[in-house]
Scaffold this active site. Structure first.
Site, short mmCIF file in Angstrom:
data_model
loop_
_atom_site.label_atom_id
_atom_site.label_comp_id
_atom_site.label_asym_id
_atom_site.label_seq_id
_atom_site.Cartn_x
_atom_site.Cartn_y
_atom_site.Cartn_z
N PHE A 190 5.53 41.48 -7.67
CA PHE A 190 4.33 41.60 -8.52
C PHE A 190 3.74 42.98 -8.35
O PHE A 190 3.49 43.43 -7.23
CB PHE A 190 3.27 40.55 -8.17
CG PHE A 190 2.05 40.66 -9.04
CD1 PHE A 190 2.08 40.23 -10.37
CD2 PHE A 190 0.87 41.23 -8.56
CE1 PHE A 190 0.96 40.37 -11.20
CE2 PHE A 190 -0.25 41.36 -9.39
CZ PHE A 190 -0.21 40.93 -10.70
N ASP B 169 4.92 49.42 -2.69
CA ASP B 169 3.68 48.81 -3.17
C ASP B 169 3.06 48.06 -1.99
O ASP B 169 3.48 46.95 -1.66
CB ASP B 169 3.98 47.87 -4.35
CG ASP B 169 2.72 47.20 -4.89
OD1 ASP B 169 1.70 47.20 -4.18
OD2 ASP B 169 2.78 46.66 -6.02
N LYS C 139 -6.58 46.62 -3.23
CA LYS C 139 -7.19 45.43 -2.62
C LYS C 139 -8.11 45.70 -1.41
O LYS C 139 -9.29 45.89 -1.56
CB LYS C 139 -6.10 44.43 -2.27
CG LYS C 139 -5.43 43.86 -3.53
CD LYS C 139 -4.74 42.55 -3.29
CE LYS C 139 -4.46 41.84 -4.60
NZ LYS C 139 -3.14 42.08 -5.18
C1 LIG Z 1 -2.72 42.54 -6.50
C2 LIG Z 1 -1.51 43.36 -6.54
C3 LIG Z 1 -1.31 44.33 -7.54
C4 LIG Z 1 -2.26 44.53 -8.69
O1 LIG Z 1 -3.52 44.98 -8.27
P1 LIG Z 1 -4.74 44.93 -9.31
O2 LIG Z 1 -5.87 45.58 -8.55
O3 LIG Z 1 -4.98 43.49 -9.64
O4 LIG Z 1 -4.35 45.70 -10.50
C5 LIG Z 1 -0.15 45.09 -7.48
N1 LIG Z 1 0.76 44.92 -6.50
C6 LIG Z 1 0.60 43.99 -5.53
C7 LIG Z 1 1.64 43.86 -4.47
C8 LIG Z 1 -0.52 43.17 -5.53
O5 LIG Z 1 -0.66 42.23 -4.59
#
Ligand SMILES: *Cc1c(COP(=O)(O)O)cnc(C)c1O
Length: 395
Positions: free
Chosen positions: A128, A215, A244
């Protein structure tokens, strides 16, 4: 509740109005233990005095200027971020998806610099990366892509935790210029790869001159017990994205880079109106300082071991449980059955948790949890899972 909102979230009928540390209160005055932290955001818990003070003080001075001017807190936050991560430069955004957009743009500039016409990023199944068009294309989840075609060009997919599959792609695809991967899959179900996965990806990227882009939006800022999850495998990426936990709830994201791509984004190539504004950066600095001063990385490791021991012991022999996966305060309990309803049942028992990838109970508690609070979360969560298991196994 409201009918004037777009109906894109399946909301639970609970509205929190107040928080303190790991506690939350709803409109009815009912108290909950927060084992979700607003999806890995509120690592310092709620209403942390240092954060509240920083926000109030900064709001009274200056909330926003513009990236047309120097921003002292942005510079300082970049200094601290590069120091704790070993990276060299930072671009600030407002969210995780935007941080990944910056990473993807860096990969494309890098590819074109190496005369690749269609620079292509290898991404993983079950991953994701966000909800913008490029990041939902990068995500390995058909559900979040459905209906939004045409998707963005320039991505190839491989199974997670499978280096050989990427080696096979490399033979047929000279247009590959980067790998984008989560060190631990978050939304996709708290999947922890083999210990040599990241080191082998690093070696593969070095061999082919690809960028290794991690990421760490969910795993970063201490969530797994180190600033970055990749630090536990001694891998230095070329690009890493954060969001986050960085702002403790105030929106901020960051794309960090080093080596040849540290300076690839030149004036005019990328930008953001809000990204890195004085308020967000002051808050980010306060989050990092608090984690350092209160020794919270060590505390996350200690709490992680407590959850691992607790859940392993209590859930041993519970028929519906197939796996307990813990890395710091990223906790996934995989069940045999879809278990979305457990979120509601835990809420009724006073614990806020989350179910992801249909069958994985996910806990992302704040770092400031006491031992007693951790034990209560373990007890209530286990009880709810045990009841669910009895019911399902009887069916
Ligand atoms: C939450 C998340 C995102 C997206 O972040 P947003 O602030 O909602 O755009 C991208 N990558 C990972 C691994 C995430 O957990």
């Amino acid at each position: 509740m409201s009918t004037s909102l777009m109906p894109n979230y399946a909301r639970l009928p609970v509205c929190f109005v107040k928080g303190e540390g790991a506690w939350l209160w709803d409109t009815q005055g009912k108290r909950y233990l927060d084992a979700m932290s607003g999806v890995a955001v509120c690592g310092l818990g709620h209403a942390h005095p240092a954060l509240t003070a920083a926000i109030c003080d900064q709001a009274g001075k200056l909330i926003h200027t513009s990236n047309w001017f120097e921003i002292a807190h942005q510079q300082t936050l970049a200094d601290v971020l590069t120091r704790v991560t070993g990276m060299e430069s930072v671009f600030f955004s407002n969210s995780g998806a935007e941080a990944n957009e910056a990473a993807i743009k860096i990969a494309r500039l890098y590819g074109h610099r190496h005369n690749i016409d269609v620079p292509t990023v290898v991404v993983m199944e079950g991953s994701f990366h966000g909800r913008t068009l490029a990041t939902l294309t990068a995500s390995g989840n058909k559900k979040i892509q459905a209906g939004f075609e045409p998707l963005v060009q320039g991505f190839l997919r491989a199974p997670y935790n499978d280096v050989a599959a990427i080696e096979a792609l490399a033979i047929r695809h000279p247009e590959i210029c980067a790998i984008l991967v989560e060190p631990i899959i978050g939304e996709g179900g708290v999947k922890i790869p083999d210990a040599d996965y990241l080191p082998r990806l690093r070696a593969l990227c070095d061999k082919h001159n690809w960028l290794l882009m991690l990421d760490e939006i969910q795993t970063g800022i201490g969530r797994t017990g180190t600033w970055l999850a990749c630090q536990q495998t001694n891998v230095l990426p070329d690009v890493v994205t954060l969001a986050k936990g960085l702002g403790g709830g105030v929106p901020i994201g960051a794309c960090l880079a080093c080596g040849t791509v540290a300076t690839i984004l030149q004036p005019g190539t990328h930008g953001s109106t809000f990204g890195g504004n004085p308020l967000a950066c002051r808050v980010g600095l306060t989050v990092l300082n608090t984690i350092e001063q209160d020794n919270l990385l060590a505390r996350v490791q200690e709490l992680g071991q407590r959850f691992q021991r607790g859940f392993t012991e209590v859930l041993q022999g519970v028929a519906a449980v197939t796996a307990v996966r813990v890395k710091g305060l990223m906790i996934g309990i995989e069940l045999k059955y879809p278990c979305q309803e457990l979120m509601r049942q835990a809420l009724a028992e006073g614990v806020v948790l989350n179910v992801t990838a249909e069958k994985v109970v996910r806990l992302l508690p704040p770092f400031i949890l006491s031992d007693a609070q951790a034990d209560e979360i373990i007890a209530i969560t286990s009880r709810v899972i045990q009841q669910f298991s009895h019911l399902k196994e009887r069916e």
